[in-house]
Write a protein that holds these residues in place. Structure first.
Motif, PDB file in Angstrom:
ATOM      1  N   LYS A   1       0.850  -1.199   0.000  1.00 25.51           N
ATOM      2  CA  LYS A   1       0.000   0.000   0.000  1.00 25.51           C
ATOM      3  C   LYS A   1       0.880   1.241   0.000  1.00 25.51           C
ATOM      4  O   LYS A   1       2.061   1.186   0.360  1.00 25.51           O
ATOM      5  CB  LYS A   1      -0.952  -0.008   1.197  1.00 25.51           C
ATOM      6  N   ARG A   2       0.287   2.343  -0.423  1.00 24.69           N
ATOM      7  CA  ARG A   2       1.040   3.592  -0.577  1.00 24.69           C
ATOM      8  C   ARG A   2       0.964   4.489   0.657  1.00 24.69           C
ATOM      9  O   ARG A   2       1.584   5.558   0.668  1.00 24.69           O
ATOM     10  CB  ARG A   2       0.522   4.356  -1.813  1.00 24.69           C
ATOM     11  N   ASP A   3       0.169   4.097   1.664  1.00 23.52           N
ATOM     12  CA  ASP A   3       0.057   4.983   2.833  1.00 23.52           C
ATOM     13  C   ASP A   3       0.575   4.324   4.103  1.00 23.52           C
ATOM     14  O   ASP A   3       0.195   4.705   5.202  1.00 23.52           O
ATOM     15  CB  ASP A   3      -1.409   5.445   3.008  1.00 23.52           C
ATOM     16  N   GLY A   4       1.452   3.330   3.945  1.00 21.77           N
ATOM     17  CA  GLY A   4       2.003   2.665   5.136  1.00 21.77           C
ATOM     18  C   GLY A   4       3.359   3.239   5.513  1.00 21.77           C
ATOM     19  O   GLY A   4       3.846   4.195   4.903  1.00 21.77           O
ATOM     20  N   LEU A   5       3.980   2.598   6.490  1.00 24.93           N
ATOM     21  CA  LEU A   5       5.303   3.032   6.961  1.00 24.93           C
ATOM     22  C   LEU A   5       6.375   2.802   5.887  1.00 24.93           C
ATOM     23  O   LEU A   5       7.354   3.543   5.795  1.00 24.93           O
ATOM     24  CB  LEU A   5       5.643   2.209   8.218  1.00 24.93           C
ATOM     25  N   LEU A   6       6.166   1.787   5.057  1.00 25.85           N
ATOM     26  CA  LEU A   6       7.215   1.407   4.111  1.00 25.85           C
ATOM     27  C   LEU A   6       7.244   2.250   2.836  1.00 25.85           C
ATOM     28  O   LEU A   6       8.245   2.271   2.121  1.00 25.85           O
ATOM     29  CB  LEU A   6       7.082  -0.080   3.734  1.00 25.85           C
ATOM     30  N   ALA A   7       6.152   2.939   2.514  1.00 23.62           N
ATOM     31  CA  ALA A   7       6.119   3.719   1.268  1.00 23.62           C
ATOM     32  C   ALA A   7       6.888   5.024   1.433  1.00 23.62           C
ATOM     33  O   ALA A   7       6.862   5.635   2.507  1.00 23.62           O
ATOM     34  CB  ALA A   7       4.676   4.006   0.891  1.00 23.62           C
ATOM     35  N   ARG A   8       7.578   5.437   0.378  1.00 24.12           N
ATOM     36  CA  ARG A   8       8.332   6.682   0.466  1.00 24.12           C
ATOM     37  C   ARG A   8       7.374   7.866   0.464  1.00 24.12           C
ATOM     38  O   ARG A   8       6.265   7.799  -0.070  1.00 24.12           O
ATOM     39  CB  ARG A   8       9.322   6.806  -0.693  1.00 24.12           C
ATOM     40  N   THR A   9       7.825   8.959   1.038  1.00 23.51           N
ATOM     41  CA  THR A   9       7.060  10.204   0.923  1.00 23.51           C
ATOM     42  C   THR A   9       7.841  11.075  -0.058  1.00 23.51           C
ATOM     43  O   THR A   9       7.874  10.782  -1.239  1.00 23.51           O
ATOM     44  CB  THR A   9       6.847  10.843   2.308  1.00 23.51           C
ATOM     45  N   THR A  10       8.519  12.133   0.432  1.00 19.66           N
ATOM     46  CA  THR A  10       9.289  12.925  -0.528  1.00 19.66           C
ATOM     47  C   THR A  10      10.642  12.288  -0.804  1.00 19.66           C
ATOM     48  O   THR A  10      11.118  12.271  -1.925  1.00 19.66           O
ATOM     49  CB  THR A  10       9.505  14.358   0.001  1.00 19.66           C
ATOM     50  N   HIS A  11      11.249  11.741   0.241  1.00 22.07           N
ATOM     51  CA  HIS A  11      12.561  11.123   0.106  1.00 22.07           C
ATOM     52  C   HIS A  11      12.450   9.618   0.343  1.00 22.07           C
ATOM     53  O   HIS A  11      11.535   9.166   1.028  1.00 22.07           O
ATOM     54  CB  HIS A  11      13.519  11.714   1.155  1.00 22.07           C
ATOM     55  N   PRO A  12      13.404   8.857  -0.178  1.00 24.84           N
ATOM     56  CA  PRO A  12      13.375   7.417   0.137  1.00 24.84           C
ATOM     57  C   PRO A  12      13.587   7.177   1.634  1.00 24.84           C
ATOM     58  O   PRO A  12      14.282   7.944   2.299  1.00 24.84           O
ATOM     59  CB  PRO A  12      14.563   6.849  -0.655  1.00 24.84           C
ATOM     60  N   VAL A  13      12.974   6.112   2.136  1.00 22.72           N
ATOM     61  CA  VAL A  13      13.176   5.710   3.530  1.00 22.72           C
ATOM     62  C   VAL A  13      14.566   5.067   3.616  1.00 22.72           C
ATOM     63  O   VAL A  13      14.944   4.316   2.719  1.00 22.72           O
ATOM     64  CB  VAL A  13      12.109   4.653   3.918  1.00 22.72           C
ATOM     65  N   VAL A  14      15.328   5.378   4.655  1.00 25.75           N
ATOM     66  CA  VAL A  14      16.644   4.739   4.790  1.00 25.75           C
ATOM     67  C   VAL A  14      16.675   3.863   6.041  1.00 25.75           C
ATOM     68  O   VAL A  14      16.382   4.321   7.143  1.00 25.75           O
ATOM     69  CB  VAL A  14      17.795   5.776   4.841  1.00 25.75           C
ATOM     70  N   ILE A  15      17.011   2.593   5.816  1.00 24.07           N
ATOM     71  CA  ILE A  15      17.199   1.636   6.917  1.00 24.07           C
ATOM     72  C   ILE A  15      18.705   1.443   7.036  1.00 24.07           C
ATOM     73  O   ILE A  15      19.377   1.186   6.030  1.00 24.07           O
ATOM     74  CB  ILE A  15      16.541   0.278   6.593  1.00 24.07           C
ATOM     75  N   ALA A  16      19.250   1.596   8.231  1.00 25.84           N
ATOM     76  CA  ALA A  16      20.700   1.405   8.390  1.00 25.84           C
ATOM     77  C   ALA A  16      20.976   0.745   9.725  1.00 25.84           C
ATOM     78  O   ALA A  16      20.168   0.809  10.659  1.00 25.84           O
ATOM     79  CB  ALA A  16      21.414   2.755   8.305  1.00 25.84           C
ATOM     80  N   GLY A  17      22.127   0.113   9.807  1.00 27.14           N
ATOM     81  CA  GLY A  17      22.515  -0.553  11.057  1.00 27.14           C
ATOM     82  C   GLY A  17      23.465  -1.683  10.737  1.00 27.14           C
ATOM     83  O   GLY A  17      23.711  -1.992   9.568  1.00 27.14           O
TER      84      GLY A  17
END
Ligand code: PEP
Ligand code: MN
Length: 362
Positions: free
Chosen positions: A11-27
């Motif tokens: 879906k486009r309105d969840g935590l995983l969908a990008r908004t203006t910038h890509p989501v970054v996962i790091a660790g």
């Protein structure tokens, strides 16, 4: 390449969908100690763009005897990271006991690893264990380049009620992965994105690249193709990392990488055409190899003909006149939609060359 989707995925309105910038996962690749987790997380917390902290709790390792991860104890450290930094947390789960432990410790995003996606039994068990828990799940591509297997895993989770679902591209194991650790085969993901536009897609640049120098071009390609997020491994001191030391970045190096990326150049159509062109070039390279192989095989046959002394042939061989051979080739060419003049030139040259080289009568 594969049939139409059974279900609308993601879906486009969840935590995983990008908004203006890509989501970054790091660790870090692996959680090694509370100190390592906290030091790394404190560094990452300062970076603009990083919103999810990842760490491997249970590590699928190729050979026994390598570091297998710290297991459940490390989930407490992940919890401490979340409490102290406010970052969301993510870890890989490879079975139902991992799912139960991760949920108990409040992990925010679950990742299905590449070695799990290959096994539909295991994916189904995990999906069943998640019934009634609508937590975001990222499904990595299977190790082998099988798009249907990837799609199947996503569908199993969706059917069990996971609505915030994403695909994570970590590259594929192919006969020749060079220069990557896992070959990206970008065209597979372009196809997945085209058929499932609502499905957030992430790029695990670290496991595609396998080395620091390739992280930037891989991440940039993902952004150009309109991916929703990036996953990059980071460690406060990569040189001491117990797994994947060669591909992890220090938080400040990750910061430089993220700042060096061009987020504005997003024209997914141009990027898609770039991927298609790359794929076609590869096909031409293979076909040229095959052409060369055929010429070499023809050389060997011609050489054997040249070795038979004409005067020692007692019976007249059934020689078909060249003009007839050529006529038949031209007919085949026109049936196959290949230009006849071109075919005529090529075959005349080939025949002349071999006749001269091996000194037999053409
Ligand atoms: C990882 O993310 O640390 C990992 C082991 O990845 P993969 O499942 O892609 O091999
Ligand atoms: Mn790793």
């Amino acid at each position: 390449m594969y049939t139409s989707p059974i279900l609308k995925l993601g879906k486009r309105d969840g935590l995983l969908a990008r908004t203006t910038h890509p989501v970054v996962i790091a660790g870090p690749c692996s959680a090694e100690s509370e100190e390592q987790m906290l030091q790394t997380a404190r560094g990452l917390k300062k970076l603009q763009g990083v919103s999810i902290f990842r760490a491997g709790i249970w590590k699928p390792r190729t050979r026994p005897g390598s570091f297998q991860g710290m297991g459940t104890a490390a989930l407490d450290w992940l919890k401490t990271v979340k409490q102290e930094t406010g970052l969301r947390t993510a870890c890989e789960v490879a079975g139902t006991s991992h799912v139960a432990e991760a949920l108990k410790h409040g992990v925010d995003v679950l990742i299905i690893g590449a070695h799990t996606t290959v096994n539909p039994f295991l994916v189904q068990e995990i999906a069943d264990a998640l019934k009634g828990v609508d937590i975001p799940v990222l499904v990595k591509n299977p190790v082998n380049p099988d798009l249907l297997l990837w799609l199947g895993a996503l569908e199993r989770l969706q059917q069990c009620g996971i609505s915030d679902l994403g695909a994570m591209h970590r590259g594929f194991s192919t006969l020749d992965n060079a220069p990557y650790r896992n070959h990206p085969k970008w065209d597979h993901v372009v196809e997945l994105k085209n058929t499932h536009p609502d499905l957030p897609v992430y790029c695990d640049a670290s496991h595609i690249a396998g080395r620091r120098s390739l992280l930037r071009p891989v991440s940039q390609r993902a952004i150009d193709l309109g991916y929703d997020g990036l996953m990059l491994e980071a460690h406060h001191n990569p040189a001491t990392a117990l797994s994947d030391a060669g591909q992890q970045l220090m938080p400040q190096e990750l910061d430089m990488l993220l700042q060096s990326l061009n987020y504005k150049s997003i024209d997914p159509e141009a990027a898609r055409l770039g991927v298609e062109m790359e794929e076609l070039r590869k096909q031409i390279e293979h076909l040229d190899d095959e052409l060369l192989d055929l010429l070499s095989r023809r050389s060997k046959v011609s050489a054997r003909m040249g070795n038979i002394p004409r005067h020692s042939i007692t019976e007249a061989p059934q020689v078909v006149h060249w003009d007839l051979v050529l006529d038949s080739l031209l007919l085949q060419a026109s049936n196959a939609g290949v230009n006849k003049d071109f075919v005529q030139t090529v075959f005349q040259e080939v025949r002349k060359h071999y006749a001269q080289t091996y000194l037999y009568q053409a």
